[in-house]
Design a protein around this motif. Structure first.
Motif, PDB file in Angstrom:
ATOM      1  N   HIS A 148       0.815  -1.214   0.000  1.00 24.62           N
ATOM      2  CA  HIS A 148       0.000   0.000   0.000  1.00 24.62           C
ATOM      3  C   HIS A 148       0.855   1.274   0.000  1.00 24.62           C
ATOM      4  O   HIS A 148       0.327   2.369   0.182  1.00 24.62           O
ATOM      5  N   HIS A 149       2.148   1.104  -0.205  1.00 23.19           N
ATOM      6  CA  HIS A 149       3.075   2.237  -0.342  1.00 23.19           C
ATOM      7  C   HIS A 149       3.033   3.160   0.868  1.00 23.19           C
ATOM      8  O   HIS A 149       3.051   4.392   0.737  1.00 23.19           O
ATOM      9  N   LEU A 150       2.966   2.549   2.043  1.00 20.98           N
ATOM     10  CA  LEU A 150       2.978   3.314   3.287  1.00 20.98           C
ATOM     11  C   LEU A 150       4.403   3.453   3.808  1.00 20.98           C
ATOM     12  O   LEU A 150       5.260   2.592   3.568  1.00 20.98           O
ATOM     13  N   ARG A 151       4.645   4.511   4.524  1.00 19.47           N
ATOM     14  CA  ARG A 151       5.904   4.608   5.266  1.00 19.47           C
ATOM     15  C   ARG A 151       5.815   3.664   6.464  1.00 19.47           C
ATOM     16  O   ARG A 151       4.716   3.414   6.978  1.00 19.47           O
ATOM     17  N   TYR A 152       6.940   3.175   6.925  1.00 20.18           N
ATOM     18  CA  TYR A 152       6.916   2.316   8.107  1.00 20.18           C
ATOM     19  C   TYR A 152       8.289   2.286   8.750  1.00 20.18           C
ATOM     20  O   TYR A 152       9.309   2.602   8.120  1.00 20.18           O
ATOM     21  N   ILE A 153       8.290   1.930  10.022  1.00 19.34           N
ATOM     22  CA  ILE A 153       9.564   1.686  10.709  1.00 19.34           C
ATOM     23  C   ILE A 153       9.639   0.203  11.039  1.00 19.34           C
ATOM     24  O   ILE A 153       8.635  -0.429  11.375  1.00 19.34           O
ATOM     25  N   THR A 154      10.823  -0.354  10.905  1.00 18.49           N
ATOM     26  CA  THR A 154      11.037  -1.735  11.331  1.00 18.49           C
ATOM     27  C   THR A 154      11.366  -1.719  12.822  1.00 18.49           C
ATOM     28  O   THR A 154      11.900  -0.738  13.357  1.00 18.49           O
ATOM     29  N   LEU A 155      11.028  -2.802  13.474  1.00 16.65           N
ATOM     30  CA  LEU A 155      11.254  -2.929  14.912  1.00 16.65           C
ATOM     31  C   LEU A 155      12.458  -3.831  15.159  1.00 16.65           C
ATOM     32  O   LEU A 155      12.835  -4.627  14.293  1.00 16.65           O
ATOM     33  N   PRO A 156      13.068  -3.742  16.332  1.00 21.58           N
ATOM     34  CA  PRO A 156      14.207  -4.613  16.634  1.00 21.58           C
ATOM     35  C   PRO A 156      13.844  -6.092  16.466  1.00 21.58           C
ATOM     36  O   PRO A 156      12.697  -6.494  16.711  1.00 21.58           O
ATOM     37  N   ALA A 157      14.811  -6.881  16.056  1.00 25.30           N
ATOM     38  CA  ALA A 157      14.570  -8.306  15.812  1.00 25.30           C
ATOM     39  C   ALA A 157      13.996  -8.998  17.037  1.00 25.30           C
ATOM     40  O   ALA A 157      13.226  -9.957  16.917  1.00 25.30           O
ATOM     41  N   GLN A 158      14.341  -8.517  18.229  1.00 27.57           N
ATOM     42  CA  GLN A 158      13.871  -9.150  19.471  1.00 27.57           C
ATOM     43  C   GLN A 158      12.365  -8.992  19.676  1.00 27.57           C
ATOM     44  O   GLN A 158      11.800  -9.671  20.537  1.00 27.57           O
TER      45      GLN A 158
END
Length: 355
Positions: free
Chosen positions: A252-262
């Motif tokens: 959907h072409h949204l901005r996003y942040i990835t979260l820590p692998a944990q």
């Protein structure tokens, strides 16, 4: 002159007869070809109950399979898709007894827990994902949020965020488990601040309880039946952020942040770490432990069009299916892993494991 006239007439008659013969054979041949090409195809409809996060890749995959089926199977395939939260997708079969050919869930464990052995005797693990936080340029603090301060941004006055209903949707129960895992990772009361203060979902230590009827205690949080229901709300600015699968944010072409692998439920090496957190669902009474995200699919025993459904599943798990999921930003298991009484038609596409 009379002889010449008769000769000319004879030539004209011969031309007409010859043309008639050529014309007569041509339509017959053309008619035969048309009949062959337009021979009525057998028409069947496949009913698929699936996770909302599969909607985009499935639509593309179904288009590809429809072409394949017409050319190779002599079948005109229609699709009746019902997107919902995965728990609801399964309950349509177990509780509502609705007919379906295929069930595909965002959490594969729902199949062995709720559909085996009464409704199916096999299932396939086929794709992975991760939880991210999606937003748009209109979201409050859009240029400040990152993977280290996200829980502080969500807690700010005026900021509204959403997640799907844990009782209906794996993305929902995964989202609240991510916030509980954040407690452990950051050493701060993230779950209490974001979830317990705003809803009646609560935790005892690392065990979360989602009441059958989810209630909101403020307008800070928005909950919808499935994760894709929140896309329009963030796009319109009705909410600022929501927890969603990475593939859906990309689609959907949204901005996003990835979260820590944990805490993002993507790393198989951290399975034991994730398993510290679990949730009991009021809708089913079942307890689900946090684990890496893996999607599952099965064809039901009483599928109305079981043979065609198997053909579609083979197509899904094969080269074309993997390509479609890759194009839609979702990682495909290589190879997919199958459990149970695995049908011979898909055995070349999967690795068969014992349950």
């Amino acid at each position: 002159m009379r002889n010449a006239g008769f000769l000319l007439l004879a030539v004209l008659l011969l031309s007409v007869v010859t043309a008639g013969c050529i014309g007569g054979s041509s339509p017959a041949s053309s008619s035969g070809t048309t009949t062959s090409q337009s021979k009525a195809l057998k028409e069947e409809t496949l009913i698929i109950f699936h996770a909302g996060s599969l909607s985009v890749p499935l639509q593309q995959l179904e288009t590809e399979f429809a072409k394949y089926a017409e050319e190779n199977l002599g079948v005109k395939v229609n699709f009746q898709d019902e997107a919902s939260g995965s728990v609801m997708a399964v309950r349509k079969v177990t509780d509502l007894h609705k007919p379906a050919d295929i069930v595909a869930t965002a959490d594969y464990t729902l199949i062995p827990q709720m559909l085996v052995p009464n409704y199916t005797d096999f299932y396939v693990l086929f794709a992975t994902n991760q939880i991210v936080i999606a937003f748009t340029n209109k979201s409050r603090y859009a240029n400040e949020i990152n993977s280290t301060n996200w829980y502080e941004i969500l807690a700010k006055p005026g900021v509204r965020f959403g997640f799907s209903n844990p009782n209906d949707d794996p993305c929902g129960y995964r989202s609240v488990m991510v916030m509980k895992l954040a407690d452990l990772y950051y050493g701060k009361p993230v779950f209490e601040t974001l979830v317990e203060k705003n809803t009646n979902i609560y935790a005892n230590g690392t065990h979360i309880y989602a009441p059958k009827e989810i209630q909101l205690r403020s307008d800070k949080v928005v909950i919808r039946p499935k994760e894709t229901d929140l896309v329009g709300l963030v796009e319109s600015g009705a909410i600022d952020y929501f927890f969603i699968y990475k593939s859906v944010a990309e689609q959907h072409h949204l901005r996003y942040i990835t979260l820590p692998a944990q805490i993002n439920l993507a790393d198989f090496k951290l399975a034991d770490y994730y398993s510290q957190v679990e949730i009991t669902l009021g809708s089913t009474g079942k307890t689900i432990r946090a684990k890496p995200i893996v999607y599952g699919v099965t064809v039901l025993k009483n599928a109305p069009h079981r043979q065609l459904a198997m053909e579609f599943l083979k197509f899904w798990l094969g080269k074309k299916g993997r390509e479609v999921f890759r194009q839609n930003y979702q990682d495909f298991l290589n190879p997919p892993i199958a459990f149970g009484n695995v049908p011979p038609i898909i055995q070349d596409e999967v690795k068969v494991e014992k349950s």
